[in-house]
Design a protein around this motif. Structure first.
Motif, PDB file in Angstrom:
ATOM      1  N   GLN A 105       0.822  -1.202   0.000  1.00  0.00           N
ATOM      2  CA  GLN A 105       0.000   0.000   0.000  1.00  0.00           C
ATOM      3  C   GLN A 105       0.859   1.257   0.000  1.00  0.00           C
ATOM      4  N   GLU A 106       1.932   1.226   0.779  1.00  0.00           N
ATOM      5  CA  GLU A 106       2.829   2.370   0.799  1.00  0.00           C
ATOM      6  C   GLU A 106       3.477   2.571  -0.572  1.00  0.00           C
ATOM      7  N   ALA A 107       3.861   1.449  -1.214  1.00  0.00           N
ATOM      8  CA  ALA A 107       4.480   1.561  -2.538  1.00  0.00           C
ATOM      9  C   ALA A 107       3.485   2.114  -3.561  1.00  0.00           C
ATOM     10  N   LYS A 108       2.223   1.644  -3.484  1.00  0.00           N
ATOM     11  CA  LYS A 108       1.212   2.168  -4.394  1.00  0.00           C
ATOM     12  C   LYS A 108       0.994   3.661  -4.170  1.00  0.00           C
ATOM     13  N   GLN A 109       0.969   4.048  -2.912  1.00  0.00           N
ATOM     14  CA  GLN A 109       0.770   5.452  -2.603  1.00  0.00           C
ATOM     15  C   GLN A 109       1.923   6.299  -3.154  1.00  0.00           C
ATOM     16  N   ARG A 110       3.133   5.791  -3.024  1.00  0.00           N
ATOM     17  CA  ARG A 110       4.278   6.543  -3.527  1.00  0.00           C
ATOM     18  C   ARG A 110       4.223   6.663  -5.058  1.00  0.00           C
ATOM     19  N   LEU A 139      -4.629   8.520   4.712  1.00  0.00           N
ATOM     20  CA  LEU A 139      -3.266   8.232   4.288  1.00  0.00           C
ATOM     21  C   LEU A 139      -2.580   9.511   3.869  1.00  0.00           C
ATOM     22  N   GLY A 140      -1.291   9.610   4.152  1.00  0.00           N
ATOM     23  CA  GLY A 140      -0.549  10.785   3.758  1.00  0.00           C
ATOM     24  C   GLY A 140       0.907  10.463   3.647  1.00  0.00           C
ATOM     25  N   ALA A 141       1.775  11.414   3.858  1.00  0.00           N
ATOM     26  CA  ALA A 141       3.215  11.244   4.016  1.00  0.00           C
ATOM     27  C   ALA A 141       3.853  10.332   2.998  1.00  0.00           C
ATOM     28  N   VAL A 142       4.672  10.889   2.158  1.00  0.00           N
ATOM     29  CA  VAL A 142       5.367  10.136   1.131  1.00  0.00           C
ATOM     30  C   VAL A 142       6.558   9.422   1.734  1.00  0.00           C
ATOM     31  N   SER A 143       6.793   8.180   1.334  1.00  0.00           N
ATOM     32  CA  SER A 143       7.927   7.396   1.849  1.00  0.00           C
ATOM     33  C   SER A 143       9.163   7.643   1.016  1.00  0.00           C
ATOM     34  N   GLU A 144      10.268   7.080   1.485  1.00  0.00           N
ATOM     35  CA  GLU A 144      11.541   7.313   0.832  1.00  0.00           C
ATOM     36  C   GLU A 144      11.900   6.239  -0.191  1.00  0.00           C
ATOM     37  N   LEU A 145      11.091   5.197  -0.390  1.00  0.00           N
ATOM     38  CA  LEU A 145      11.436   4.178  -1.368  1.00  0.00           C
ATOM     39  C   LEU A 145      11.339   4.744  -2.777  1.00  0.00           C
ATOM     40  N   GLN A 146      12.089   4.189  -3.685  1.00  0.00           N
ATOM     41  CA  GLN A 146      12.118   4.671  -5.050  1.00  0.00           C
ATOM     42  C   GLN A 146      10.845   4.269  -5.790  1.00  0.00           C
ATOM     43  N   ASP A 147      10.601   4.975  -6.860  1.00  0.00           N
ATOM     44  CA  ASP A 147       9.416   4.689  -7.647  1.00  0.00           C
ATOM     45  C   ASP A 147       9.502   3.288  -8.234  1.00  0.00           C
ATOM     46  N   GLY A 148       8.372   2.593  -8.200  1.00  0.00           N
ATOM     47  CA  GLY A 148       8.369   1.238  -8.726  1.00  0.00           C
ATOM     48  C   GLY A 148       8.897   0.211  -7.748  1.00  0.00           C
ATOM     49  N   ASP A 149       9.237   0.634  -6.516  1.00  0.00           N
ATOM     50  CA  ASP A 149       9.786  -0.283  -5.521  1.00  0.00           C
ATOM     51  C   ASP A 149       8.656  -1.149  -4.995  1.00  0.00           C
ATOM     52  N   THR A 150       8.720  -2.404  -5.250  1.00  0.00           N
ATOM     53  CA  THR A 150       7.757  -3.323  -4.662  1.00  0.00           C
ATOM     54  C   THR A 150       8.490  -4.209  -3.682  1.00  0.00           C
TER      55      THR A 150
END
Length: 819
Positions: A573-578, A681-692
């Motif tokens: 979910q976090e990856a989708k949000q990012r 939901l809010g706050a963007v995480s630090e993982l790179q785009d496409g990170d699953t």
């Protein structure tokens, strides 16, 4: 009891003891360090004092301890009677068991003499009789037959093409092989004893030893059956040697020598009948009737007067030299060929001796030093090997006679050795006409006790199926693979059963017994009650590399929380949000670049008013042809005024930082509500785009990333009422690095879903290993460790500030009963 304190919701009559509290108490009471430094230990180990020197000397020579305290009036006569009885048994058994070792009978008498004298000085058991034993004799026989077979000593008869075996040369070389094997086995035992390796015998469980001796008895029967029937057979060695020997014996049964068979039959009938009578009236006799000695004396007299050898070609013992043989150095060149057999002899002999020694020590109230017993047995074998003796251990039949006839100390062994010495010096030549079939009958009848061990199958079937499998595997492998390889296979299988049982222990969830501090398995005890909000997880075995993963899976199953799936869902979910955030940001920038000043105006207006706009709708409006800036501003204003009517699928994007000179700013989005203030939901995480992520509980590096956390409860997929998990580690006596890593992952994983993990009942050695393994950190402190499960429960309830009335009542009742 301590001063007491109150955990929220119920009263506690003592302090809650965690690891930090225990350390504070120890410091307050000025406890000395129980683990001195390595330097201090080395200094203490090399320090020499008179009491310490005395203890060391007495420990190496136990005779110096008990002999000065020996009372002739109390122990003299019982030891003498017992020694004579055992010495009389040594004579027939020594000569008979020499046949199993494929050696001349006189060397059986030597084996009954020298090792017993050595054990007198170094042994710690007061009741075992050291000397020949059927199992070790057959093991030595397999070595001598393998390295000195008859075919290696064939000689041509004068003037003919016929060949015969040079018995003198063959027996001489077999004696050298047996002596070399015995010396090497003795040295192995001495070395193991000096390095305190006496516990090696514990790897030979009682079912294993009994099955091994039962199978060895079968080898012994096959070895003497040719003597009973008067057959000349080849003795095979290696795997399936028992089968090959038995097949050859059966094929030669038509060639049975009837006079020899008659002597064997009469001897066996007499021995069995006399032993049964002896057992029936043994309680009325001061000493047992020496049935075996009477048998060999009667057989020798009959053979001498009837000339059984000359008239009926019945094989007899032959020449028995009088006097003692001079000591000889063993042939060291044979060590390489017999080292495996020597090790097997060392282990089996020690296991049999220590088991008998501990049995008698427990019965009579004294202690047997396992390491010193290993040294004593090793010296008995090593010294005896120089005098052409073969491997020895304690004999069950002779030890029982020594104990039942009143033997009190090792002096009984000295008396029996004197009887054997007199026989070797003066009486040996009198037994030259003794038929070998009589000795074979003695061996066969004495193995009756071992054959009774087949009843173990019924006993173990009722008590322990695992021990039954060990028994059967040991018996089959020893029969098929011979004695040395069979022992190795048996020990390997027994160890595998232990590993298998520790890999698959019983996992359970514990509940509280009302009115006590006890916590028992909820599945097997109906009276226990579940502690609300707390899962107490218990394993019946220690946690180590072989079962760490299984421990983790069982914890997930018992707690009802599939932590792996929950965290994977969260990460996805976090990856989708990012990804959605970045797509929205790129779309907004692309449209803003295309529209130029309109986009900048819209963004500036959003920053000033801290407004919220829909990327999809705004983009759609920007794409509409025509319309001036005023129309767009009006449209944007309408959009802002009507945002409450948007559907749940709309993605709201808002700036979170001021624009930089290069037109860069950070964004966050809200989704899943008609009201941005109510969005979850809010706050963007630090993982790179496409990170699953496919995060599992064993992925420590992934768990340790500094990610902005999103509550799983807000995602609406799972709900649970567990706030604490207590790991009961009272059964753990060690913990390795793999288990430490697993425990660390458990703490981190469950922490991801706001479940706090604690440990209870850790032994001090486990705590030290946790410290050395780097388990503790700022997030996992010693405050998570508690002395007992009850202390951990009290802490959890007090920390949460809640408890149910029923549970509070049961604990208050507990406190009142104590008062």
């Amino acid at each position: 009891m301590g001063t007491g304190r109150k955990a929220r919701g119920y009263r506690v009559e003592r302090d809650v003891l965690d690891e930090q509290r225990l350390e504070e108490l120890a410091q307050r009471m000025n406890y000395s360090d129980t683990h001195p430094s390595l330097t201090k230990q080395l200094k203490d180990s090399f320090r020499c004092t008179v009491p310490r020197l005395k203890r060391s000397v007495v420990g190496c020579l136990p005779v110096l301890y008990w002999l000065p305290r020996y009372s002739i009036w109390d122990y003299g006569m019982p030891d003498l009677i017992s020694g004579i009885s055992v010495g009389i048994m040594h004579l027939p058994q020594g000569m008979a068991y020499a046949l199993l070792a494929s050696l001349p009978p006189v060397f059986g008498l030597y084996t009954s003499l020298y090792p017993a004298l050595v054990y007198f000085f170094f042994g710690t058991s007061r009741h075992i009789s050291i000397g020949t034993f059927a199992v070790l004799s057959i093991m030595v026989g397999s070595v001598t037959e393998r390295l000195a077979p008859d075919r290696n000593f064939l000689v041509m008869l004068n003037g003919t093409n016929l060949t015969e075996v040079n018995i003198t040369a063959r027996d001489s070389y077999r004696v050298q092989v047996a002596a070399a094997t015995t010396v090497l086995g003795g040295l192995i035992q001495v070395v193991l004893g000096l390095v305190k390796f006496g516990f090696v015998g514990t790897y030979l469980s009682e079912p294993l030893v009994r099955a091994y001796t039962t199978a060895a008895a079968a080898h012994a029967v096959v070895a003497v059956i040719a003597q009973l029937f008067g057959l000349s057979t080849t003795r095979f060695s290696g795997p399936l040697s028992l089968v090959y020997t038995l097949v050859e014996v059966c094929s030669k049964l038509p060639q049975t020598h009837l006079p020899t068979l008659a002597v064997s039959g009469v001897s066996m009938v007499f021995l069995i009948a006399a032993k049964e009578i002896n057992s029936a009236i043994s309680a009325k006799l001061p000493v047992p009737i020496p049935v075996e000695l009477i048998t060999i004396v009667a057989a020798t007299v009959i053979s001498s007067y009837t000339h059984l050898n000359g008239n009926y070609t019945i094989s007899v013992v032959g020449e028995i030299p009088s006097g003692l043989a001079a000591p000889r150095l063993p042939d060291a060149s044979l060590f390489e060929e017999v080292i495996g057999d020597a090790f097997a002899l060392a282990i089996v002999g020690y296991a049999i001796s220590i088991s008998l020694g501990k049995t008698f020590a427990l019965k009579h109230g004294y202690k047997v030093d396992s390491n010193q017993e290993l040294v004593a047995l090793g010296l008995s074998n090593a010294v005896g090997g120089f005098f052409q003796c073969y491997a020895v251990c304690s004999s069950m039949s002779r030890s029982l006679i020594q104990e039942s006839t009143g033997g009190k100390t090792q002096m009984a062994g000295m008396a029996s050795a004197v009887i054997v010495l007199v026989t070797v010096l003066k009486l040996g030549p009198l037994f030259q006409e003794l038929p070998k079939a009589v000795l074979a009958a003695i061996v066969f009848v004495n193995l009756k006790g071992m054959f009774k061990q087949y009843y173990d199958i019924i006993t173990l079937w009722r008590s322990s199926k695992v021990d039954l499998v060990v028994w059967l595997v040991t018996w089959v492998s020893t029969l098929l693979f011979n004695l040395d390889m069979g022992l190795g296979a048996s020990i390997t299988f027994a160890v595998l059963t232990v590993i298998f049982r520790t890999q698959l222990p019983k996992y359970s969830v514990l509940g509280h017994v009302p009115g006590t501090e006890l916590y028992l398995d909820m599945e097997t005890h109906r009276e226990v009650r579940e502690v609300p909000g707390i899962t107490i997880f218990h394993s019946s075995a220690t946690v180590y590399f072989a079962n760490a993963d299984l421990y983790l899976e069982a914890l997930k199953g018992k707690s009802g929380l599939d932590i792996s799936k929950m965290i994977i869902y969260k990460r996805r979910q976090e990856a989708k949000q990012r990804r959605r955030d970045k797509r929205a940001e790129r779309r907004a920038r692309r449209e803003a670049k295309r529209q130029g000043t309109v986009q900048k105006h819209a963004l500036r207006a959003a920053e000033q008013k801290a407004g919220v706009f829909s990327v999809e709708e705004a983009a759609g409006q920007w794409k509409e042809p025509g319309g001036g800036d005023g129309d767009r501003e009006e449209s944007l204003g309408d959009d802002q005024r009507g945002w409450c009517g948007r559907e749940n699928g709309t993605v709201f994007v808002m700036p979170t930082t001021p624009r930089t000179p290069d037109d860069q700013c950070s964004w966050e989005y809200l989704k899943g509500s008609k009201d941005p203030d109510c969005a979850t939901l809010g706050a963007v995480s630090e993982l790179q785009d496409g990170d699953t992520t496919t995060l599992g509980s064993s992925s420590e590096d992934t768990l340790s990333r500094e990610l902005d956390k999103v509550s799983l409860g807000s995602l609406g997929k799972w709900t649970w009422d567990i706030h604490s998990i207590i790991l009961d580690l009272s059964t753990a006596n060690f913990i390795d690095t793999v288990a430490i890593k697993t425990m660390r992952n458990i703490f981190h994983d469950f922490g991801e879903i706001d479940v706090t993990v604690y440990m209870a009942g850790c032994q001090m050695s486990v705590v030290e290993q946790l410290e050395l393994g780097g388990f503790f950190s700022e997030s996992i402190t010693k405050g998570r460790l508690f002395a007992t499960v009850h202390d951990a429960v009290l802490h959890c309830l007090g920390h949460q500030g809640t408890s149910t009335p029923s549970y509070e009542y049961s604990l208050e009742m507990q406190c009142s009963t104590k008062l």
